[in-house]
Design an enzyme around this catalytic site. Structure first.
Site, PDB file in Angstrom:
ATOM      1  N   GLY A  47      26.064  26.534 -29.185  1.00 41.64           N
ATOM      2  CA  GLY A  47      24.936  27.472 -29.263  1.00 41.64           C
ATOM      3  C   GLY A  47      24.112  27.384 -27.987  1.00 41.64           C
ATOM      4  O   GLY A  47      22.889  27.281 -28.019  1.00 41.64           O
ATOM      5  N   THR A  50      21.250  30.831 -25.704  1.00 40.79           N
ATOM      6  CA  THR A  50      19.883  31.338 -25.919  1.00 40.79           C
ATOM      7  C   THR A  50      19.059  30.256 -26.617  1.00 40.79           C
ATOM      8  O   THR A  50      19.594  29.236 -27.052  1.00 40.79           O
ATOM      9  CB  THR A  50      19.870  32.610 -26.804  1.00 40.79           C
ATOM     10  OG1 THR A  50      20.494  32.314 -28.056  1.00 40.79           O
ATOM     11  CG2 THR A  50      20.599  33.779 -26.166  1.00 40.79           C
ATOM     12  N   PHE A  52      16.886  27.369 -28.292  1.00 38.44           N
ATOM     13  CA  PHE A  52      16.804  25.918 -28.104  1.00 38.44           C
ATOM     14  C   PHE A  52      18.065  25.337 -27.461  1.00 38.44           C
ATOM     15  O   PHE A  52      17.991  24.336 -26.743  1.00 38.44           O
ATOM     16  CB  PHE A  52      16.551  25.225 -29.448  1.00 38.44           C
ATOM     17  CG  PHE A  52      15.148  25.408 -29.949  1.00 38.44           C
ATOM     18  CD1 PHE A  52      14.071  24.875 -29.250  1.00 38.44           C
ATOM     19  CD2 PHE A  52      14.897  26.117 -31.114  1.00 38.44           C
ATOM     20  CE1 PHE A  52      12.774  25.038 -29.705  1.00 38.44           C
ATOM     21  CE2 PHE A  52      13.595  26.288 -31.575  1.00 38.44           C
ATOM     22  CZ  PHE A  52      12.534  25.751 -30.878  1.00 38.44           C
ATOM     23  N   PHE A  73      28.593  32.600 -28.617  1.00 43.63           N
ATOM     24  CA  PHE A  73      29.262  33.822 -29.063  1.00 43.63           C
ATOM     25  C   PHE A  73      28.467  34.998 -28.513  1.00 43.63           C
ATOM     26  O   PHE A  73      27.436  35.368 -29.076  1.00 43.63           O
ATOM     27  CB  PHE A  73      29.270  33.843 -30.590  1.00 43.63           C
ATOM     28  CG  PHE A  73      30.452  34.570 -31.198  1.00 43.63           C
ATOM     29  CD1 PHE A  73      31.445  35.121 -30.418  1.00 43.63           C
ATOM     30  CD2 PHE A  73      30.561  34.679 -32.580  1.00 43.63           C
ATOM     31  CE1 PHE A  73      32.527  35.780 -30.983  1.00 43.63           C
ATOM     32  CE2 PHE A  73      31.648  35.330 -33.164  1.00 43.63           C
ATOM     33  CZ  PHE A  73      32.636  35.881 -32.370  1.00 43.63           C
ATOM     34  N   GLU A  74      28.903  35.554 -27.398  1.00 46.05           N
ATOM     35  CA  GLU A  74      28.120  36.607 -26.734  1.00 46.05           C
ATOM     36  C   GLU A  74      29.011  37.764 -26.316  1.00 46.05           C
ATOM     37  O   GLU A  74      30.215  37.611 -26.131  1.00 46.05           O
ATOM     38  CB  GLU A  74      27.423  36.035 -25.492  1.00 46.05           C
ATOM     39  CG  GLU A  74      26.435  34.899 -25.791  1.00 46.05           C
ATOM     40  CD  GLU A  74      25.201  35.334 -26.571  1.00 46.05           C
ATOM     41  OE1 GLU A  74      24.931  36.558 -26.649  1.00 46.05           O
ATOM     42  OE2 GLU A  74      24.499  34.454 -27.104  1.00 46.05           O
ATOM     43  N   LEU A 138      23.582  26.075 -33.256  1.00 42.83           N
ATOM     44  CA  LEU A 138      24.072  27.391 -33.683  1.00 42.83           C
ATOM     45  C   LEU A 138      23.071  28.023 -34.639  1.00 42.83           C
ATOM     46  O   LEU A 138      22.503  27.349 -35.487  1.00 42.83           O
ATOM     47  CB  LEU A 138      25.411  27.264 -34.409  1.00 42.83           C
ATOM     48  CG  LEU A 138      26.598  26.683 -33.633  1.00 42.83           C
ATOM     49  CD1 LEU A 138      27.823  26.637 -34.539  1.00 42.83           C
ATOM     50  CD2 LEU A 138      26.888  27.514 -32.395  1.00 42.83           C
ATOM     51  N   ALA A 139      22.870  29.322 -34.499  1.00 43.64           N
ATOM     52  CA  ALA A 139      22.096  30.093 -35.485  1.00 43.64           C
ATOM     53  C   ALA A 139      22.883  31.370 -35.705  1.00 43.64           C
ATOM     54  O   ALA A 139      23.082  32.149 -34.772  1.00 43.64           O
ATOM     55  CB  ALA A 139      20.698  30.400 -34.979  1.00 43.64           C
ATOM     56  N   TYR A 234      10.695  30.072 -46.449  1.00 47.87           N
ATOM     57  CA  TYR A 234      11.445  29.253 -45.499  1.00 47.87           C
ATOM     58  C   TYR A 234      11.905  27.927 -46.114  1.00 47.87           C
ATOM     59  O   TYR A 234      13.018  27.817 -46.617  1.00 47.87           O
ATOM     60  CB  TYR A 234      10.672  29.040 -44.172  1.00 47.87           C
ATOM     61  CG  TYR A 234      11.628  28.566 -43.103  1.00 47.87           C
ATOM     62  CD1 TYR A 234      12.207  29.449 -42.210  1.00 47.87           C
ATOM     63  CD2 TYR A 234      12.041  27.227 -43.062  1.00 47.87           C
ATOM     64  CE1 TYR A 234      13.164  29.026 -41.294  1.00 47.87           C
ATOM     65  CE2 TYR A 234      12.998  26.792 -42.148  1.00 47.87           C
ATOM     66  CZ  TYR A 234      13.546  27.693 -41.267  1.00 47.87           C
ATOM     67  OH  TYR A 234      14.505  27.266 -40.379  1.00 47.87           O
ATOM     68  N   VAL A 273       9.489  32.460 -31.053  1.00 48.04           N
ATOM     69  CA  VAL A 273      10.148  33.763 -31.106  1.00 48.04           C
ATOM     70  C   VAL A 273      11.562  33.611 -30.552  1.00 48.04           C
ATOM     71  O   VAL A 273      11.742  33.266 -29.389  1.00 48.04           O
ATOM     72  CB  VAL A 273       9.384  34.801 -30.250  1.00 48.04           C
ATOM     73  CG1 VAL A 273      10.074  36.155 -30.323  1.00 48.04           C
ATOM     74  CG2 VAL A 273       7.931  34.892 -30.690  1.00 48.04           C
TER      75      VAL A 273
HETATM   76  P1  NAI Z   1      19.301  31.574 -31.085  1.00 50.45           P
HETATM   77  O1  NAI Z   1      19.683  32.777 -31.864  1.00 50.45           O
HETATM   78  O2  NAI Z   1      18.450  31.738 -29.892  1.00 50.45           O
HETATM   79  O3  NAI Z   1      20.637  30.783 -30.597  1.00 50.45           O
HETATM   80  C1  NAI Z   1      21.803  30.750 -31.348  1.00 50.45           C
HETATM   81  C2  NAI Z   1      22.974  30.319 -30.500  1.00 50.45           C
HETATM   82  O4  NAI Z   1      24.140  30.196 -31.348  1.00 50.45           O
HETATM   83  C3  NAI Z   1      23.384  31.285 -29.383  1.00 50.45           C
HETATM   84  O5  NAI Z   1      23.810  30.535 -28.265  1.00 50.45           O
HETATM   85  C4  NAI Z   1      24.576  32.034 -29.978  1.00 50.45           C
HETATM   86  O6  NAI Z   1      25.479  32.547 -29.028  1.00 50.45           O
HETATM   87  C5  NAI Z   1      25.214  30.909 -30.771  1.00 50.45           C
HETATM   88  N1  NAI Z   1      26.095  31.341 -31.851  1.00 50.45           N
HETATM   89  C6  NAI Z   1      25.787  32.057 -32.962  1.00 50.45           C
HETATM   90  N2  NAI Z   1      26.877  32.227 -33.733  1.00 50.45           N
HETATM   91  C7  NAI Z   1      27.900  31.596 -33.094  1.00 50.45           C
HETATM   92  C8  NAI Z   1      29.273  31.398 -33.384  1.00 50.45           C
HETATM   93  N3  NAI Z   1      29.833  31.856 -34.488  1.00 50.45           N
HETATM   94  N4  NAI Z   1      30.021  30.709 -32.481  1.00 50.45           N
HETATM   95  C9  NAI Z   1      29.483  30.235 -31.335  1.00 50.45           C
HETATM   96  N5  NAI Z   1      28.177  30.358 -31.036  1.00 50.45           N
HETATM   97  C10 NAI Z   1      27.406  31.044 -31.898  1.00 50.45           C
HETATM   98  O7  NAI Z   1      18.664  30.571 -32.133  1.00 50.45           O
HETATM   99  P2  NAI Z   1      17.590  29.390 -32.038  1.00 50.45           P
HETATM  100  O8  NAI Z   1      16.311  29.895 -32.576  1.00 50.45           O
HETATM  101  O9  NAI Z   1      17.632  28.710 -30.729  1.00 50.45           O
HETATM  102  O10 NAI Z   1      18.170  28.414 -33.172  1.00 50.45           O
HETATM  103  C11 NAI Z   1      18.897  27.246 -32.903  1.00 50.45           C
HETATM  104  C12 NAI Z   1      18.592  26.232 -33.999  1.00 50.45           C
HETATM  105  O11 NAI Z   1      17.205  25.887 -33.949  1.00 50.45           O
HETATM  106  C13 NAI Z   1      18.854  26.771 -35.421  1.00 50.45           C
HETATM  107  O12 NAI Z   1      19.356  25.715 -36.219  1.00 50.45           O
HETATM  108  C14 NAI Z   1      17.451  27.133 -35.887  1.00 50.45           C
HETATM  109  O13 NAI Z   1      17.316  27.120 -37.289  1.00 50.45           O
HETATM  110  C15 NAI Z   1      16.651  26.005 -35.251  1.00 50.45           C
HETATM  111  N6  NAI Z   1      15.200  26.217 -35.156  1.00 50.45           N
HETATM  112  C16 NAI Z   1      14.672  27.424 -34.756  1.00 50.45           C
HETATM  113  C17 NAI Z   1      13.294  27.601 -34.711  1.00 50.45           C
HETATM  114  C18 NAI Z   1      12.690  28.906 -34.266  1.00 50.45           C
HETATM  115  O14 NAI Z   1      11.500  29.112 -34.490  1.00 50.45           O
HETATM  116  N7  NAI Z   1      13.425  29.760 -33.604  1.00 50.45           N
HETATM  117  C19 NAI Z   1      12.361  26.516 -35.095  1.00 50.45           C
HETATM  118  C20 NAI Z   1      13.022  25.271 -35.406  1.00 50.45           C
HETATM  119  C21 NAI Z   1      14.389  25.154 -35.462  1.00 50.45           C
HETATM  120 NA    NA Z   2      20.289  27.980 -29.489  1.00 50.84          NA
END
Ligand code: NAI
Ligand code: NA
Length: 396
Positions: A47, A50, A52, A73-74, A138-139, A234, A273
């Site tokens: 992941g 994008t 974290f 996955f992009e 991953l998200a 949540y 965000v």
């Molecule tokens: P994001 O949407 O920015 O990043 C997701 C990443 O996963 C991307 O690199 C995407 O390409 C990749 N991805 C998605 N599906 C995939 C697949 N099938 N195969 C390969 N790569 C795949 O999400 P974000 O917000 O950075 O989330 C990451 C983690 O942080 C998650 O577990 C989320 O729950 C957690 N988190 C997020 C918060 C927030 O406020 N955004 C707060 C605290 C934790």
């Molecule tokens: Na991420």
């Protein structure tokens, strides 16, 4: 071509290569300015494109001089068709990393699949030998289970009863009441299958089975808790069940890493965000109020500040890793401060369509949303014709 945002609800169908590159450069500069970290040397980020995960990769490379492999996955860019933001982010990151003499390669595909896992293992074997940090970030809204072939779709629903509260359409600023019906047992199981810890454990098992984890290897996955305001949808909702599962999985993985002297952590991060969080009802209103309060108090952080602090002040201090009573790392500590939450709760009561742009940071929310796609980034000329086709230099 001249690329403009094409927004549909909480997604944007276009992304800007130069704006994305500028975002990445700003994050790199932040970490470099903070100075070097005695951190990991060979890092796998799942992941990585994008949010974290990207910030973790940047911190590893430009803070600790680490070699990094990113999996994501992009949508690639093509003639007349801009790629997705993570494509452009990765292109910019890998260009900068390689210019700095750092190993940086990546795999674009479904991380839940056996095929992408094997491809990644082969790459580590060929190029790095072993990794000493695995970031699981991953998200995703869905997962095709690699063993059963079943497609699991995650949902964002309360459990047990209908949840009603305020929400905001962050484009228009309109505050309204939203009601979300409760999940059934299948919804819960599916959400846990997508966002719980099973896939994380599968990755670590696969890496370990092929002897690709270095002695003392660490793995970290990301979680969220948040305040009582958002709890029903949540932390006590379907996604919360998945996070409970993820957090429990850290203990199972730690047990399996004992012989290597390794450890699995969950880090609880701040609400920010991202593409994932803007899709959750109620959260955008909470975030716009939270940003207002945290910015006023000088406590605001974005993904890079959060991940820099995670590495520098938690994971790689040279001493014990500070954790809470449930074994979790907390970099949501400033968000969860009593004074911050008390102010947010007061503003929540007052918030309506008329006053939100004043009492909340709606403008900051919107800017962050557009920034995710490389738009509204300072110093970028959006009138300029740019080449939408961009290569990812380390793509395998
Ligand atoms: P994001 O949407 O920015 O990043 C997701 C990443 O996963 C991307 O690199 C995407 O390409 C990749 N991805 C998605 N599906 C995939 C697949 N099938 N195969 C390969 N790569 C795949 O999400 P974000 O917000 O950075 O989330 C990451 C983690 O942080 C998650 O577990 C989320 O729950 C957690 N988190 C997020 C918060 C927030 O406020 N955004 C707060 C605290 C934790
Ligand atoms: Na991420």
């Amino acid at each position: 071509m001249i690329i403009t945002p094409k927004v549909r609800g909480f997604i944007c169908l276009t992304a800007h290569p130069e704006g994305s590159a500028k975002n990445v450069e700003n994050q790199i500069n932040y970490v470099k300015f903070k100075g070097s970290i005695d951190g990991p040397k060979k890092v796998l980020v799942l992941g990585a494109s994008t949010g974290f995960g990207l910030a973790s990769r940047i911190t590893s490379a430009f803070g600790a001089n680490a070699a990094t492999i990113g999996v994501y996955f992009e949508k690639p860019s093509a003639e007349g068709k801009p790629g997705s933001p993570g494509w452009y982010n990765t292109a910019a990151f890998e260009k900068k990393a390689q210019e700095a003499g750092l190993y940086a390669k990546s795999i674009n595909g479904d991380a839940f699949s056996d095929e992408v896992k094997q491809k990644t293992l082969d790459l580590i074997k060929a190029d790095l030998g072993q990794v000493d940090l695995v970031v699981y970030s991953l998200a995703s809204p869905r997962r095709v289970h690699p063993k059963t072939g079943v497609i699991h779709n995650s949902v964002l629903k309360p459990i047990g009863q209908t949840f009603s509260n305020k929400t905001v359409d962050f484009h228009t600023g309109k505050v309204s009441e939203v009601s979300i019906s409760p999940a059934n047992e299948d919804d819960i199981a599916n959400t846990v299958a997508v966002m719980g810890g099973e896939d994380w454990a599968m990755w670590i098992d696969a890496l370990k089975a092929e002897n690709l984890l270095a002695p003392g290897a660490v793995t970290v996955a990301y979680s969220y808790i948040g305040p009582s305001l958002t709890e029903a949808v949540y932390r006590k909702g379907t996604i919360g069940r998945a996070k409970d599962h993820l957090e429990a999985t850290a203990f199972t993985i730690s047990d399996s890493l004992k012989d290597l002297g390794g450890k699995a952590y969950v880090s609880v991060n701040k609400a920010l965000v991202t593409q994932a969080s803007s899709a959750i009802p109620v959260i955008p209103l909470y975030i716009s109020l939270l940003y207002k309060v945290m910015k006023e108090q000088g406590l605001h952080e974005g993904t890079i500040e959060q991940m820099d602090r995670l590495f520098r002040e938690r994971l790689y201090t040279g001493g014990e890793v500070a954790v809470d009573e449930k074994g979790r790392i907390r970099v949501d500590d400033w968000e969860m401060r009593d004074d911050v939450q008390a102010q947010v709760a007061t503003l929540w009561e007052q918030a309506n369509t008329e006053n939100l742009s004043e009492i909340g940071d709606l403008a900051g929310y919107r800017t962050d949303f557009f920034n995710l796609f490389g738009f509204e980034v300072e110093g970028v000329d959006y009138e300029k014709d740019v080449n939408e086709v961009v290569e990812v230099p380390g793509l395998v």
